[in-house]
Design a protein around this motif. Structure first.
Motif, mmCIF file in Angstrom:
data_model
loop_
_atom_site.group_PDB
_atom_site.id
_atom_site.type_symbol
_atom_site.label_atom_id
_atom_site.label_comp_id
_atom_site.label_asym_id
_atom_site.label_seq_id
_atom_site.Cartn_x
_atom_site.Cartn_y
_atom_site.Cartn_z
ATOM 1 N N ASN A 177 -3.524 119.617 75.194
ATOM 2 C CA ASN A 177 -2.293 120.177 74.621
ATOM 3 C C ASN A 177 -1.096 119.428 75.195
ATOM 4 O OD1 ASN A 177 -2.121 121.206 77.242
ATOM 5 N ND2 ASN A 177 -1.267 123.150 76.566
ATOM 6 N N LEU A 178 0.106 119.920 74.887
ATOM 7 C CA LEU A 178 1.343 119.302 75.359
ATOM 8 C C LEU A 178 2.108 120.324 76.184
ATOM 9 C CD1 LEU A 178 2.558 117.422 72.154
ATOM 10 C CD2 LEU A 178 0.892 116.700 73.872
ATOM 11 N N PRO A 179 1.822 120.439 77.449
ATOM 12 C CA PRO A 179 2.444 121.506 78.239
ATOM 13 C C PRO A 179 3.937 121.322 78.499
ATOM 14 C CG PRO A 179 1.119 120.073 79.631
ATOM 15 C CD PRO A 179 0.841 119.670 78.222
ATOM 16 N N HIS A 180 4.442 120.091 78.371
ATOM 17 C CA HIS A 180 5.826 119.853 78.786
ATOM 18 C C HIS A 180 6.721 119.312 77.680
ATOM 19 C CE1 HIS A 180 4.256 120.492 82.775
ATOM 20 N NE2 HIS A 180 3.457 119.446 82.671
ATOM 21 N N ALA A 181 6.214 119.099 76.483
ATOM 22 C CA ALA A 181 6.962 118.349 75.472
ATOM 23 C C ALA A 181 8.300 118.985 75.127
ATOM 24 C CB ALA A 181 6.126 118.189 74.206
ATOM 25 N N ALA A 182 8.347 120.304 75.066
ATOM 26 C CA ALA A 182 9.593 120.960 74.631
ATOM 27 C C ALA A 182 9.946 122.153 75.507
ATOM 28 C CB ALA A 182 9.467 121.395 73.182
ATOM 29 N N THR A 183 9.511 122.123 76.758
ATOM 30 C CA THR A 183 9.763 123.261 77.649
ATOM 31 C C THR A 183 11.244 123.599 77.725
ATOM 32 O OG1 THR A 183 7.804 122.756 78.964
ATOM 33 C CG2 THR A 183 9.497 124.113 80.001
ATOM 34 N N GLU A 184 12.071 122.593 77.995
ATOM 35 C CA GLU A 184 13.505 122.834 78.125
ATOM 36 C C GLU A 184 14.106 123.296 76.800
ATOM 37 O OE1 GLU A 184 17.669 120.427 79.053
ATOM 38 O OE2 GLU A 184 15.743 119.505 79.562
ATOM 39 N N ASP A 185 13.683 122.678 75.696
ATOM 40 C CA ASP A 185 14.240 123.030 74.391
ATOM 41 C C ASP A 185 13.968 124.492 74.050
ATOM 42 O OD1 ASP A 185 15.084 120.259 73.574
ATOM 43 O OD2 ASP A 185 12.934 119.933 73.813
ATOM 44 N N VAL A 186 12.727 124.944 74.258
ATOM 45 C CA VAL A 186 12.369 126.320 73.908
ATOM 46 C C VAL A 186 13.085 127.305 74.825
ATOM 47 C CG1 VAL A 186 10.483 127.968 73.651
ATOM 48 C CG2 VAL A 186 10.152 125.586 72.973
ATOM 49 N N ALA A 187 13.169 126.973 76.109
ATOM 50 C CA ALA A 187 13.863 127.860 77.043
ATOM 51 C C ALA A 187 15.335 128.003 76.681
ATOM 52 C CB ALA A 187 13.715 127.335 78.473
ATOM 53 N N VAL A 188 15.989 126.894 76.360
ATOM 54 C CA VAL A 188 17.403 126.942 75.979
ATOM 55 C C VAL A 188 17.583 127.704 74.678
ATOM 56 C CG1 VAL A 188 19.350 125.518 75.221
ATOM 57 C CG2 VAL A 188 18.048 124.874 77.255
ATOM 58 N N HIS A 189 16.666 127.513 73.727
ATOM 59 C CA HIS A 189 16.748 128.240 72.455
ATOM 60 C C HIS A 189 16.613 129.742 72.683
ATOM 61 C CE1 HIS A 189 16.342 128.028 67.959
ATOM 62 N NE2 HIS A 189 15.864 129.243 68.157
ATOM 63 N N ALA A 190 15.698 130.125 73.569
ATOM 64 C CA ALA A 190 15.528 131.544 73.873
ATOM 65 C C ALA A 190 16.790 132.127 74.500
ATOM 66 C CB ALA A 190 14.330 131.757 74.794
ATOM 67 N N LEU A 191 17.388 131.380 75.426
ATOM 68 C CA LEU A 191 18.621 131.854 76.053
ATOM 69 C C LEU A 191 19.752 131.941 75.031
ATOM 70 C CD1 LEU A 191 20.290 132.678 78.500
ATOM 71 C CD2 LEU A 191 20.661 130.239 78.979
ATOM 72 N N ALA A 192 19.876 130.924 74.188
ATOM 73 C CA ALA A 192 20.920 130.945 73.160
ATOM 74 C C ALA A 192 20.722 132.126 72.214
ATOM 75 C CB ALA A 192 20.913 129.629 72.390
ATOM 76 N N SER A 193 19.474 132.401 71.850
ATOM 77 C CA SER A 193 19.184 133.529 70.970
ATOM 78 C C SER A 193 19.548 134.848 71.630
ATOM 79 C CB SER A 193 17.701 133.528 70.587
ATOM 80 O OG SER A 193 17.358 132.367 69.867
ATOM 81 N N ALA A 194 19.167 134.988 72.909
ATOM 82 C CA ALA A 194 19.470 136.224 73.630
ATOM 83 C C ALA A 194 20.978 136.443 73.735
ATOM 84 C CB ALA A 194 18.841 136.177 75.022
ATOM 85 N N LEU A 195 21.711 135.399 74.100
ATOM 86 C CA LEU A 195 23.155 135.546 74.250
ATOM 87 C C LEU A 195 23.839 135.780 72.909
ATOM 88 C CD1 LEU A 195 23.894 132.823 76.950
ATOM 89 C CD2 LEU A 195 23.810 135.311 77.234
#
Length: 326
Positions: A96-114
């Motif tokens: 699998n790809l454990p690191h390909a979009a870690t930062e992107d998904v985390a930032v998207h989750a934070l942006a969605s929450a805020l």
């Protein structure tokens, strides 16, 4: 002498060109199916040594038709599209790809929450409709007074916790599989019931398994704080959508931000598309210019490493080990 064949099943919106070039330079031929249809995949990959898989289901029936395949490389961190038990029984590697979009998904989750906390969808609709802030149905919240709860505490959730900590008053998480020794300071470790009942924003970061499918159901939503928010950037099937809609309609749940859906894309008449308290994004949390390259290059690098050394770079099923993930 013929070159070994690698087949991309369903890359969808991704440009496979960089991955194809890596494989070609490493001595492989490549083919792109562009479909999740098992008949199309079987026809295209009958002589393949490896599949690079998007979301196409790879089950026992398909594997029976691909006797030459020895490696399955996903184009995502998740690998629930592959029957890993059947792969292991056949001696196949899965990566699998454990690191390909870690930062992107985390930032998207934070942006969605805020965005939910600050009522940005409501604010946008108010201005577009000719109104102003005196017409808000409910005032935005102050993030510094809220608890962000993370259900699952893997790579993405840990990055989210780090970048959210200066904004939210409290960050807490539940993950029965996480090592307590590596649990970071500043993130409270709670039981599931405590997390659900104590979170103002509940963000989902757990894999899809038979145990987690539909886990956000009527009973769980009833245990959440009145007016709380739900964020899902993980898998659509984690949420019982009928229960979600009912909780929103009753006012029990304040709003939800969904990047993933049980059926993708959702039908045009799906009530998720039109509900006024659901913020939608088109399964794009993982997308960025950097992740676009990683999603096609990293699987190719896994295949190349496996073919050269007998082992991919980021395996999730190692058929040489007893008790490999299944």
């Amino acid at each position: 002498m013929s070159r070994p064949l690698v087949v991309f099943t369903d890359p969808e919106e991704l440009d496979v060109g960089p991955g194809v070039r890596l494989l070609t330079d490493a001595g492989f031929d490549t083919r792109v199916v562009g479909s999740r249809d098992p008949d199309a995949i079987a026809a295209a990959a009958r002589d393949a040594v490896a599949l690079i898989v998007g979301y196409a289901p790879v089950d026992a029936a398909l594997l029976d038709r691909l006797p030459g395949v020895g490696m399955l490389a996903t184009m995502s961190a998740g690998y629930d599209m592959i029957d890993t038990a059947q792969a292991r029984r056949r001696g196949l590697w899965v990566s699998n790809l454990p690191h390909a979009a870690t930062e992107d998904v985390a930032v998207h989750a934070l942006a969605s929450a805020l965005s939910l906390v600050r009522a940005l969808p409501q604010a946008d609709a108010t201005v577009r409709g000719g109104g102003w802030n005196t017409e808000f149905a409910a005032l935005p919240c102050r993030a510094g007074e809220l608890t962000l709860g993370l259900w699952g505490f893997g790579r993405i959730a840990r990055v989210l916790a780090r970048i959210a900590a200066p904004v939210f008053g409290r960050v807490a998480a539940y993950d029965p599989h996480a090592d307590a020794a590596g649990w970071p300071d500043g993130v409270e470790r709670l039981g599931l019931d405590e997390l659900v009942a104590g979170s103002d924003v509940l963000s989902l970061h757990t894999p899809l398994t038979p145990q987690t499918r539909g886990m956000v159901d009527t009973a769980l939503l009833a245990r959440m704080r009145p007016g709380a928010f739900l964020v899902n950037v993980a898998r659509g099937e984690l949420v019982d959508t009928a229960a979600l809609l009912a909780a929103l309609d009753s006012g029990r749940l304040g709003a939800a931000a969904l990047d993933v859906f049980p059926v993708e894309p959702p039908p045009l008449d799906d009530p998720l598309r039109s509900h006024p308290r659901i913020q939608l994004s088109p399964h794009s949390a993982y997308l960025s210019d950097a992740s676009q390259r990683a999603y096609v290059c990293a699987p190719a690098e896994n295949v190349i490493a496996w073919h050269r050394t007998g082992r991919p770079l980021t395996p999730v099923v190692d058929p040489t080990l007893e008790g490999a993930p299944s």
